[in-house]
Scaffold this active site. Structure first.
Site, short mmCIF file in Angstrom:
data_model
loop_
_atom_site.label_atom_id
_atom_site.label_comp_id
_atom_site.label_asym_id
_atom_site.label_seq_id
_atom_site.Cartn_x
_atom_site.Cartn_y
_atom_site.Cartn_z
CG ASP A 1 15.41 -21.08 26.98
OD1 ASP A 1 16.55 -20.73 27.73
OD2 ASP A 1 15.33 -20.46 25.81
CG ASP B 1 14.26 -16.62 29.01
OD1 ASP B 1 15.00 -15.85 29.94
OD2 ASP B 1 14.36 -17.79 28.89
CG ASP C 1 17.62 -19.76 32.02
OD1 ASP C 1 18.12 -18.74 32.50
OD2 ASP C 1 17.26 -20.22 30.69
#
Length: 851
Positions: free
Chosen positions: A564, A275, A568
């Protein structure tokens, strides 16, 4: 009334259960059989006073291994339990005294309010608050935690492979021991085995039955000794020690390991899909550029410089269209006061449109006031819905092509400088057109066209310090870092350039830089081709991340993924290693992960890679060390047994070398800290052999040296030591065998240093940082002196003079320069086993060809 959020944990296996599990190891079963046989044979030939030493020693060693293994496993399970308790100690925001505060779940009480994003619901979209109605075992979560156990006792892939290696070596040892037994029995009963004076030990028709049985028993004892030397008892223990040590140290490096197998797998990672926000960047947003009133403004100016209407609408839109916790002194606007003066509700948060919308009614308590619908979100999407903008004089101006182009260029320019662009807009609406019925209001689609643009702001989320070095270290180690973000491609490109994921603007072309929608629309085959080249994916959804992971794995990559959010979870679960963020991560993401990064920092992810490689490297070091001992001792005893009918290294001595010393060796080599040198190598492939060509070279060089020197001592030791004319022939033979035993042990101590650096010339590099290694070497040396000098009756050794010790030290010392010379020998890159498999396949094909 205070109710703790606690739950009943499933009862853990105690030490007794670990003992029973350790007993079932095939290696130890073989040794226990050998112990019983040796005990019976020893008592039969030497009596109860002296005959129990060998069998008793083997039994003691086996019990010691079981105790060490059981206690180590138990301590490891306790460590897991402590880590899981820390993991379960989740902190979340609740409302107390009208303010948001962060508390532990163990401090939750009935009646509190908390945000939905921090509790155990799989929220796909939106936001809200919830009321705590029950805690502890009265909740579904508490009941779930009471019914499961984190410690499954499942072996890691590396443990399975090592157990296979140990079992295979044990079987080879049994086979060799059986062959030696047959050869020695044939030699004995055919009269080829001689006494010290040259006479045959067995003569058909003359030797008494009892003497013949005693001779046969002695031969069986030799075979048992060969089994003892062949079985690598310390091998499974080495993995347990290495993983337990690494897991504890990784915690200090901000990585909480949930699954032990992830420690190993991370060392094989070939790519990391990361990310952007909070991982590569600090997640500390600040406005650095703004366009309002149709022009660019200086953000350092006070907001009072804005026109009254524009200022009021901006404050209104920001205050009512956020879920953030904002304090008055920071922005000079009282959000709670603004909310209390109006009737409003948050109507929608659109992940697809990357925007939020709020409906404002009755501004200032005036029932005749107009309705404002406020929009805030991704600049290019909100701008596309704007037909007007509010100029500096509070006048509505048409959004003509020139103005629209100016705003779009501003957005692109800010995005190119890694700024996240957010547009703030609103739309006046007629009160009578708003549904009054609550059900109709919930289904009402708020109008998103004909908006009035109030401002476009550029928000900067700077890269974390050190992230560029971390990315460069990954690239150097053969691990490709890919950034997957929901931001637009221009922002993603700018951050990627800043982090070093992209090296230049020329790299920022498709498919290296791609939008999630483009990737999503490709066929499976095209996705696999594109996935190999993708470095940055912008405007991606969680499903796009999942598709990327699946494509990379089909291409043979070992994929690590950071995540997070709740969405996901599928990608984290699909990846070889799922890395959840400890601060921003939801509980669903954490439960789907293998490792939790406690500080959300990409640099910590790189540390996990280093630790993964360290685990694998340390176990390889021990394998090299252990197999050198096994190969050398096996060849020495087999050759001596077949040629002379006796062995220089007895069972007690070999158990000291092969078990006690190797267990200490496992602990010493397992605690080698990770070094930067590990990141100079390419990732270890899924099917690469555990024993590399470099390891084979090192262990064969050392083993052959030890075999040659010790066999010379075995066959010519009495003359070399000038003991030919010693009247006490038995003492001379014991002195020779003691020197062989002492030299062999010292060779292993010196070779332990060689094992630290299998592919480096400087074997002492960083040795002062590992005090445990030096301490273990010192303890081993002290124990060896005690065994030789004071425990002679137990080990069948005699005391050595200083010159004998000097001979042993000199022979052992030569292993250091020999290791340097050995490392100059080139080795092929192709693993040795592949040459054998190729030859095997050729032989299988040749009959077909001949036909």
């Amino acid at each position: 009334m205070h109710l703790e959020q606690t739950h009943i944990l499933k009862k853990k296996r105690g030490v007794s259960g670990r003992f029973l599990e350790a007993w079932q190891d095939l290696t130890l079963i073989i040794l226990m059989v050998a112990a019983v046989a040796s005990l019976v044979l020893g008592i039969k030939t030497e009596g109860i006073d002296d005959g129990w030493y060998d069998g008793g020693s083997i039994a003691f060693a086996v019990i010691l291994v079981i105790v060490v293994t059981a206690i180590s496993d138990y301590r490891q399970s306790l460590q897991f339990q402590n880590l899981n308790e820390e993991k379960r100690n989740i902190h979340l925001e609740v409302i107390r005294g009208g303010r948001r505060v962060e508390v532990s779940i163990y401090d939750l009480v009935v009646g509190l309010q908390g945000t939905i994003s921090n509790v155990w619901l799989q929220v796909a979209d939106g936001n809200g608050t919830m009321l705590v109605t029950s805690v502890g075992v009265n909740t579904e979560w508490g009941l779930l935690m009471a019914s499961i156990s984190e410690d499954t006792g499942e072996e890691t892939p590396l443990q399975v492979r090592l157990n296979g290696v140990a079992t295979f070596i044990g079987i080879v040892g049994l086979t060799v021991a059986f062959a030696v037994l047959v050869v020695l029995l044939v030699r004995y009963f055919t009269g080829h085995t001689k006494n010290a004076n040259g006479t045959a030990q067995f003569t058909a028709g003359e030797t008494k039955l009892g003497d013949a049985i005693d001779g046969a028993i002695k031969i069986v004892t030799i075979a048992v000794t060969i089994v003892v030397v062949a079985v690598p008892e310390g091998l499974p223990l080495a993995v347990t020690l290495t993983l337990a040590y690494s897991m504890r140290k990784m915690m200090a490096d901000k990585a909480l390991v949930r699954r032990l197998s992830a420690c190993e797998t991370m060392g094989s990672a070939t790519t990391i899909c990361s990310d952007k926000t909070g991982t590569l960047t600090l997640n500390q947003m600040a406005v650095v550029e703004a366009f309002t009133g149709g022009k660019k403004i200086d953000i350092s100016d006070n907001k009072s410089d804005l026109s009254p209407m524009l200022s009021a609408l901006l404050i209104e839109g920001i205050a009512l269209n956020t879920t953030g916790s904002v304090y008055v002194p920071e922005l000079g606007m009282n959000f709670e006061a603004i909310k209390s003066e109006s009737s409003f509700f948050m109507c929608s948060h659109s992940t697809l449109r990357k925007s939020e919308v709020a409906l404002l009614l009755n501004w200032g308590g005036n029932p005749n006031s107009e309705v404002h619908i406020h929009w805030k979100g991704a600049a290019e999407l909100v701008l596309a819905s704007c037909t007007k903008y509010l100029d500096a004089n509070d006048q509505l101006a048409a959004m003509d092509n020139d103005k629209s182009m100016m705003f779009r260029e501003s957005i692109e320019d800010m995005a190119a400088r890694s700024l996240r662009c957010v547009a703030i807009a609103y739309r006046p609406y007629e009160l009578e057109s708003v549904p009054t019925d609550e059900q109709q209001l919930a289904l009402w689609a708020l109008p998103d066209d004909d908006l009035v643009l109030l401002a476009i702001v550029g928000i900067k989320d700077p890269c974390r310090p050190g992230v560029r070095d971390a990315v460069r270290l990954c690239q150097k180690a053969g691990v490709k870092v890919r950034m997957v973000t929901g931001d637009n491609v221009q922002t993603a490109k700018a951050i990627a350039l800043e982090c070093g994921i992209l090296t230049s603007d020329s790299d920022a072309t498709e498919p290296t830089l791609i939008e999630g929608k483009v990737f999503r629309d490709l066929s499976d085959g095209q996705r696999e081709e594109y996935a190999e080249k993708i470095s940055v994916m912008g405007r991606s959804s969680p499903n796009d991340k999942l598709l990327l992971v699946q494509a990379l794995r089909r291409r043979g990559h070992v994929v690590a993924v950071t995540g997070d959010g709740t969405n996901d979870a599928p990608a984290l679960h699909e990846a070889d290693i799922g890395l959840a963020m400890g601060i921003q991560g939801t509980e669903v993401a954490k439960e789907s992960s293998d490792i939790i990064i406690l500080d959300d920092n990409f640099a910590s992810v790189v540390k996990v890679v280093r630790w993964g490689r360290s685990v694998y490297a340390n176990i390889q070091k021990f394998i090299q060390f252990q197999l050198t001992v096994n190969v050398a001792a096996l060849i020495i005893n087999v050759v001596a047994a077949i040629s002379s009918g006796d062995v220089p290294l007895n069972a007690v001595q070999l158990l000291w070398v092969n078990l006690i010393m190797d267990t200490l060796g496992a602990l010493a080599l397992a605690t080698e800290p990770p070094t930067d040198h590990l990141m100079d190598r390419k990732p270890v492939g899924r099917k690469e052999p555990l024993i590399t060509n470099i390891m084979w070279r090192n262990l064969l060089v050392q083993a052959f040296y030890q075999v040659i020197v010790l066999l010379i001592l075995n066959f010519r030791g009495i003359s070399i030591l000038r003991l030919t004319h010693d009247p006490n022939r038995d003492h001379a033979n014991k002195l020779k065998n003691t020197l062989i035993f002492n030299t062999f042990v010292l060779c292993q101590i010196f070779n332990e240093f060689n094992a630290r650096k299998p592919d480096e010339f400087n074997i002492f590099k960083g040795i002062t940082k590992n005090r445990l290694f030096m301490g273990i070497v010192a303890i081993t040396l002290v124990l060896q002196v005690m065994i030789v000098e004071f425990l002679g009756k137990f080990t069948k050794t005699v005391k050595l003079e200083w010159n004998h010790w000097l001979i042993s030290v000199v022979i052992a010392f030569i292993s250091w320069p020999l290791a340097v010379v050995g490392k100059l020998i080139p080795v092929p890159e192709t693993p040795l086993f592949k040459y054998f498999t190729r030859g095997f396949h050729r032989r299988r094909k040749s009959p077909e060809v001949s036909q």
